[in-house]
Design a protein around this motif. Structure first.
Motif, PDB file in Angstrom:
ATOM      1  N   MET A 166      22.363  32.222  20.630  1.00  0.00           N
ATOM      2  CA  MET A 166      23.287  33.080  21.361  1.00  0.00           C
ATOM      3  C   MET A 166      24.622  32.389  21.614  1.00  0.00           C
ATOM      4  N   PHE A 167      24.586  31.066  21.812  1.00  0.00           N
ATOM      5  CA  PHE A 167      25.807  30.299  22.052  1.00  0.00           C
ATOM      6  C   PHE A 167      26.434  29.780  20.756  1.00  0.00           C
ATOM      7  N   ASP A 168      26.186  30.471  19.659  1.00  0.00           N
ATOM      8  CA  ASP A 168      26.801  30.174  18.370  1.00  0.00           C
ATOM      9  C   ASP A 168      26.266  28.910  17.706  1.00  0.00           C
ATOM     10  N   GLY A 169      25.056  28.523  18.037  1.00  0.00           N
ATOM     11  CA  GLY A 169      24.441  27.405  17.342  1.00  0.00           C
ATOM     12  C   GLY A 169      23.900  27.833  15.989  1.00  0.00           C
ATOM     13  N   THR A 170      23.461  26.876  15.210  1.00  0.00           N
ATOM     14  CA  THR A 170      22.929  27.164  13.882  1.00  0.00           C
ATOM     15  C   THR A 170      21.409  27.066  13.905  1.00  0.00           C
ATOM     16  N   TRP A 171      20.772  27.686  12.912  1.00  0.00           N
ATOM     17  CA  TRP A 171      19.319  27.652  12.839  1.00  0.00           C
ATOM     18  C   TRP A 171      18.799  26.248  12.571  1.00  0.00           C
ATOM     19  N   LEU A 172      19.661  25.363  12.073  1.00  0.00           N
ATOM     20  CA  LEU A 172      19.238  23.981  11.839  1.00  0.00           C
ATOM     21  C   LEU A 172      18.945  23.256  13.151  1.00  0.00           C
ATOM     22  N   ASP A 173      19.557  23.739  14.233  1.00  0.00           N
ATOM     23  CA  ASP A 173      19.348  23.117  15.549  1.00  0.00           C
ATOM     24  C   ASP A 173      18.315  23.871  16.384  1.00  0.00           C
ATOM     25  N   PHE A 174      17.710  24.897  15.826  1.00  0.00           N
ATOM     26  CA  PHE A 174      16.760  25.712  16.593  1.00  0.00           C
ATOM     27  C   PHE A 174      15.548  24.889  17.029  1.00  0.00           C
ATOM     28  N   ILE A 175      14.957  24.141  16.094  1.00  0.00           N
ATOM     29  CA  ILE A 175      13.761  23.353  16.415  1.00  0.00           C
ATOM     30  C   ILE A 175      14.059  22.264  17.454  1.00  0.00           C
ATOM     31  N   PRO A 176      15.167  21.487  17.312  1.00  0.00           N
ATOM     32  CA  PRO A 176      15.468  20.506  18.372  1.00  0.00           C
ATOM     33  C   PRO A 176      15.650  21.134  19.750  1.00  0.00           C
ATOM     34  N   ALA A 177      16.335  22.288  19.805  1.00  0.00           N
ATOM     35  CA  ALA A 177      16.512  22.960  21.100  1.00  0.00           C
ATOM     36  C   ALA A 177      15.174  23.449  21.631  1.00  0.00           C
ATOM     37  N   LEU A 178      14.321  23.952  20.757  1.00  0.00           N
ATOM     38  CA  LEU A 178      12.997  24.418  21.160  1.00  0.00           C
ATOM     39  C   LEU A 178      12.180  23.272  21.760  1.00  0.00           C
ATOM     40  N   LEU A 179      12.197  22.116  21.102  1.00  0.00           N
ATOM     41  CA  LEU A 179      11.421  20.968  21.583  1.00  0.00           C
ATOM     42  C   LEU A 179      11.986  20.440  22.911  1.00  0.00           C
ATOM     43  N   ALA A 180      13.305  20.289  22.967  1.00  0.00           N
ATOM     44  CA  ALA A 180      13.919  19.745  24.187  1.00  0.00           C
ATOM     45  C   ALA A 180      13.780  20.705  25.357  1.00  0.00           C
ATOM     46  N   GLY A 181      13.904  22.019  25.104  1.00  0.00           N
ATOM     47  CA  GLY A 181      13.776  22.994  26.188  1.00  0.00           C
ATOM     48  C   GLY A 181      12.375  23.057  26.755  1.00  0.00           C
ATOM     49  N   GLY A 182      11.366  23.057  25.876  1.00  0.00           N
ATOM     50  CA  GLY A 182       9.983  23.052  26.368  1.00  0.00           C
ATOM     51  C   GLY A 182       9.652  21.784  27.121  1.00  0.00           C
ATOM     52  N   ALA A 183      10.120  20.642  26.604  1.00  0.00           N
ATOM     53  CA  ALA A 183       9.884  19.374  27.298  1.00  0.00           C
ATOM     54  C   ALA A 183      10.609  19.341  28.643  1.00  0.00           C
ATOM     55  N   GLY A 184      11.800  19.970  28.701  1.00  0.00           N
ATOM     56  CA  GLY A 184      12.566  19.961  29.950  1.00  0.00           C
ATOM     57  C   GLY A 184      11.833  20.654  31.084  1.00  0.00           C
ATOM     58  N   LEU A 185      11.253  21.829  30.800  1.00  0.00           N
ATOM     59  CA  LEU A 185      10.519  22.533  31.856  1.00  0.00           C
ATOM     60  C   LEU A 185       9.257  21.779  32.247  1.00  0.00           C
ATOM     61  N   SER A 186       8.566  21.201  31.273  1.00  0.00           N
ATOM     62  CA  SER A 186       7.359  20.430  31.599  1.00  0.00           C
ATOM     63  C   SER A 186       7.725  19.202  32.431  1.00  0.00           C
ATOM     64  N   PHE A 187       8.849  18.557  32.126  1.00  0.00           N
ATOM     65  CA  PHE A 187       9.326  17.433  32.935  1.00  0.00           C
ATOM     66  C   PHE A 187       9.615  17.883  34.361  1.00  0.00           C
ATOM     67  N   LEU A 188      10.278  19.039  34.490  1.00  0.00           N
ATOM     68  CA  LEU A 188      10.639  19.537  35.815  1.00  0.00           C
ATOM     69  C   LEU A 188       9.395  19.784  36.663  1.00  0.00           C
ATOM     70  N   ILE A 189       8.400  20.450  36.098  1.00  0.00           N
ATOM     71  CA  ILE A 189       7.167  20.733  36.845  1.00  0.00           C
ATOM     72  C   ILE A 189       6.453  19.444  37.219  1.00  0.00           C
ATOM     73  N   TYR A 190       6.404  18.497  36.288  1.00  0.00           N
ATOM     74  CA  TYR A 190       5.715  17.227  36.540  1.00  0.00           C
ATOM     75  C   TYR A 190       6.439  16.417  37.615  1.00  0.00           C
ATOM     76  N   PHE A 191       7.760  16.297  37.494  1.00  0.00           N
ATOM     77  CA  PHE A 191       8.513  15.505  38.465  1.00  0.00           C
ATOM     78  C   PHE A 191       8.502  16.140  39.848  1.00  0.00           C
ATOM     79  N   HIS A 192       8.476  17.487  39.883  1.00  0.00           N
ATOM     80  CA  HIS A 192       8.465  18.157  41.190  1.00  0.00           C
ATOM     81  C   HIS A 192       7.151  17.901  41.929  1.00  0.00           C
ATOM     82  N   ARG A 193       6.070  17.684  41.175  1.00  0.00           N
ATOM     83  CA  ARG A 193       4.798  17.320  41.813  1.00  0.00           C
ATOM     84  C   ARG A 193       4.844  15.888  42.327  1.00  0.00           C
ATOM     85  N   LEU A 194       5.530  15.014  41.610  1.00  0.00           N
ATOM     86  CA  LEU A 194       5.629  13.615  42.044  1.00  0.00           C
ATOM     87  C   LEU A 194       6.642  13.440  43.167  1.00  0.00           C
TER      88      LEU A 194
END
Length: 258
Positions: A136-164
């Protein structure tokens, strides 16, 4: 305690529990107050007053058996399904389909219910949303997988750190810091091409969109205390996310990546 006083107490308990569930799960302040007033009116209490802030609810019933109750709100999250269910119960109460005890029992079940979606589903949804935001922000499909991995890891980090760390600001800062670091490492090993777009897409699931919306709606409805406090909380969240990403970008700027 006579029957009338006991009934007034039970009605106040139902109203407070309904307001507590809605406020803890993303309901707007004016909606919480309106629901509590409507429930009390449906149970034969025409004169009731409520004062709601993001951290507490004060509910008062006028009359011979006056009752004033206070409940503290310590945890807030987003579960709009619970808000919808409470609204449905409120409508059933207004239509005379539920007694005080039946309504209180249903609200207790909603309050005790676990969040609507499991942890893995939230992470997968955040990952897919991050990839879609990248496009949506004019990125390319070549960056789709890196954004997918980093975004999923980001939310999991947030939930984990909020418990700690129960302090939300630090959990959000650490999560965004790791999102930025992960995006850089993915770029370094050749899985991405545009670091800026990957980071933008990856942090979008962390952005307090509902909080900002509720702050504006509360301000427009005249609830300035709640609107300003929610706006300040949204600002702190945005600042934590920005600070974490800025730290990563400034640290790796010397390598010519950005």
């Amino acid at each position: 305690m006579d029957q009338q006083s006991h009934s007034t107490y039970e009605i106040a308990q139902v109203c407070l529990l309904a307001g507590k569930i809605m406020l803890e799960n993303g309901g707007e302040t004016y909606r919480v107050e309106d629901t509590m007033t409507r429930v009390a009116h449906a149970f034969g209490i025409p004169d009731s007053h409520s004062f709601v802030t993001p951290t507490g609810i004060i509910f008062s019933i006028d009359g011979p058996e006056q009752a004033t109750r206070l409940i503290r709100i310590s945890e807030r999250s987003t579960d709009l399904h619970k808000v919808t269910v409470v609204n449905a119960i409120s409508r059933r109460i207004s239509q005379g389909e539920l007694t005080v005890k039946e309504a209180y029992r249903l609200l207790e079940q909603i309050d005790a219910a676990s969040p609507g979606y499991p942890f893995w589903f939230k992470v997968v949804s955040a990952a897919v949303a991050s990839g879609c935001f990248l496009i949506m922000f004019d990125g390319t499909w070549l960056d789709f997988i890196p954004a997918l991995l980093a975004g999923g890891a980001g939310l999991s980090f947030l939930i984990y750190f909020h418990r700690l760390v129960p302090i939300k600001f630090f959990a959000e800062f650490l999560a965004s810091l790791l999102v930025g670091t992960m995006a850089y490492l993915l770029l370094k090993i050749g899985l991405g091409h545009d670091l800026d777009k990957i980071i933008i897409g990856s942090v979008m699931p962390l952005v307090p969109g509902l909080l900002i919306t509720n702050a504006v709606r509360d301000l427009m409805a005249g609830h300035f205390v709640s609107g300003l406090s929610k706006g300040a909380e949204a600002f702190l969240t945005a600042f934590a996310i920005g600070a974490g990403i800025a730290f990563v970008l400034s640290f790796y700027n010397g390598e010519g990546i950005v």
